[in-house]
Design a protein around this motif. Structure first.
Motif, PDB file in Angstrom:
ATOM      1  N   LEU A 125      -9.114   5.145   3.161  1.00  0.00           N
ATOM      2  CA  LEU A 125      -7.774   5.611   3.500  1.00  0.00           C
ATOM      3  C   LEU A 125      -6.893   5.644   2.259  1.00  0.00           C
ATOM      4  O   LEU A 125      -6.160   6.602   2.019  1.00  0.00           O
ATOM      5  CB  LEU A 125      -7.145   4.698   4.555  1.00  0.00           C
ATOM      6  N   ALA A 129      -4.047  10.525  -1.121  1.00  0.00           N
ATOM      7  CA  ALA A 129      -2.646  10.451  -1.530  1.00  0.00           C
ATOM      8  C   ALA A 129      -1.697  10.691  -0.361  1.00  0.00           C
ATOM      9  O   ALA A 129      -0.603  10.121  -0.304  1.00  0.00           O
ATOM     10  CB  ALA A 129      -2.367  11.457  -2.647  1.00  0.00           C
ATOM     11  N   GLU A 130      -2.120  11.544   0.579  1.00  0.00           N
ATOM     12  CA  GLU A 130      -1.266  11.809   1.734  1.00  0.00           C
ATOM     13  C   GLU A 130      -1.101  10.553   2.584  1.00  0.00           C
ATOM     14  O   GLU A 130      -0.040  10.293   3.145  1.00  0.00           O
ATOM     15  CB  GLU A 130      -1.849  12.939   2.597  1.00  0.00           C
ATOM     16  N   PHE A 131      -2.180   9.803   2.687  1.00  0.00           N
ATOM     17  CA  PHE A 131      -2.096   8.562   3.463  1.00  0.00           C
ATOM     18  C   PHE A 131      -1.154   7.581   2.773  1.00  0.00           C
ATOM     19  O   PHE A 131      -0.321   6.934   3.397  1.00  0.00           O
ATOM     20  CB  PHE A 131      -3.475   7.928   3.637  1.00  0.00           C
ATOM     21  N   ARG A 132      -1.302   7.501   1.439  1.00  0.00           N
ATOM     22  CA  ARG A 132      -0.437   6.584   0.689  1.00  0.00           C
ATOM     23  C   ARG A 132       1.023   6.986   0.885  1.00  0.00           C
ATOM     24  O   ARG A 132       1.905   6.138   1.016  1.00  0.00           O
ATOM     25  CB  ARG A 132      -0.797   6.594  -0.789  1.00  0.00           C
ATOM     26  N   ALA A 133       1.264   8.292   0.907  1.00  0.00           N
ATOM     27  CA  ALA A 133       2.636   8.763   1.123  1.00  0.00           C
ATOM     28  C   ALA A 133       3.120   8.362   2.513  1.00  0.00           C
ATOM     29  O   ALA A 133       4.293   8.011   2.696  1.00  0.00           O
ATOM     30  CB  ALA A 133       2.708  10.277   0.954  1.00  0.00           C
ATOM     31  N   VAL A 135       2.169   5.716   4.245  1.00  0.00           N
ATOM     32  CA  VAL A 135       2.466   4.279   4.195  1.00  0.00           C
ATOM     33  C   VAL A 135       3.816   4.060   3.544  1.00  0.00           C
ATOM     34  O   VAL A 135       4.647   3.286   4.018  1.00  0.00           O
ATOM     35  CB  VAL A 135       1.377   3.508   3.414  1.00  0.00           C
TER      36      VAL A 135
END
Lengths: 198, 113
Positions: A125, A129-133, A135
């Motif tokens: 996950l 980068a989209e997931f990090r964004a 979060v």
């Protein structure tokens, strides 16, 4: 042991401002991210970075035994963040538990909707980068007090007694804050990423 | 010693109460009956099992994200091939992850004083 002759210094020590500018270039972004994840807003995070570098300039004992320059600066920033939390929480009632509970449960206390299984390991996950964004957005969206409690416990592993002192809450309130913070993060990520209500 | 009514309440509590116990168990050691109660509940409640797993995943991604943010160097904005297809999205997603040029300028002048 070979006789270690003292190395002649290549040049006089750099003036303070050059040192600080180098810190800004080398560590500024990392310091900013460290602060932002905890305080939410960019402006506050920027101010804390500035305060940290100024404090570092004036520090008597550079490095103070820290393993690296960044670790040392982060140590200073950590204290600044805690001071920020303390200031922020002042004036809010110690008993303020905040708005009503989430709508995850019905009146009997049973789950109101299906709890899906989150797919993907944390490692996979985090590579996205989209997931990090997501979060990042969910964290910024938390009320300050909830985020402070959550980050102090989850990220910094600050002892509960200390968190209670900083936030000026009782231990029972602290567990409630963390519980709510986790629930909000969970719901936010479910909606934004895991698409729970498919 | 807990009174029987309290123990009864723990063992028969609704999922809402269980989630509070699950959350607290991640930070401190609960009492014997509280531990017994929610673990027993998890044996037969899939929803709460998933909830528990979600909280652990949440903890892991929060810590992982923080570690990543710290370890990243200033120049390293490029990502491994894993997210190559949406490189544009990668850049915008990481846009919030650095001091803005204006902020850097402001801090730089503050340091000169």
């Amino acid at each position: 042991m070979p006789d270690a002759a003292p190395r002649p210094s290549a040049s006089p020590p750099p003036p303070s401002e050059h040192r600080a500018e180098r810190w800004l270039d080398d560590h500024g972004d990392a310091l900013f991210r460290f602060a932002r994840i905890r305080v939410g807003g960019r402006d506050v995070a920027e101010d804390l970075v500035q305060d940290t570098l100024l404090a570092a300039l004036n520090a008597r004992d550079a490095f103070a035994g820290a393993s690296s320059e960044r670790t040392w600066l982060i140590g200073i920033l950590k204290r600044k963040v805690v001071d920020h939390f303390r200031r922020q929480m002042r004036g809010e009632g110690g008993d303020a538990v905040g708005p009503a509970e989430s709508a995850s449960f019905d009146r009997r206390g049973c789950w109101a909707s299906k709890v899906t299984r989150w797919s993907g390991s944390p490692e996979s996950l985090l590579r996205d980068a989209e997931f990090r964004a997501a979060v990042d957005d969910c964290l910024s969206g938390l009320p300050d007090r909830l985020r402070a409690a959550l980050t102090m416990r989850e990220l910094d592993e600050t002892p509960p007694e200390e968190v209670c002192k900083v936030l000026d809450v009782t231990p029972t309130n602290l567990w409630t804050l963390i519980h709510r913070a986790r629930n909000r993060m969970r719901e936010c990520l479910s909606a934004r990423w895991f698409k729970e209500e498919r | 010693m807990r009174n029987p009514l309290h123990i009864w309440r723990i063992l028969n509590g609704p999922c809402k109460d269980m989630t509070a116990l699950i959350s607290r168990s991640m930070d401190e050691r609960l009492g014997f009956w509280e531990r017994f109660g929610y673990k027993l509940h998890l044996l037969y409640c899939r929803a709460c099992r998933r909830y528990r797993n979600q909280l652990h995943t949440l903890r892991a991604v929060l810590r992982g994200a923080a570690e990543q943010a710290l370890a990243q160097t200033t120049e390293a904005q490029s990502e491994p091939a894993a997210s190559a297809p949406d490189a544009g999205a990668t850049r915008s997603a990481d846009a919030g992850a650095a001091l803005s040029p204006e902020a850097k300028k402001r801090i730089r002048s503050a340091l000169k004083v």
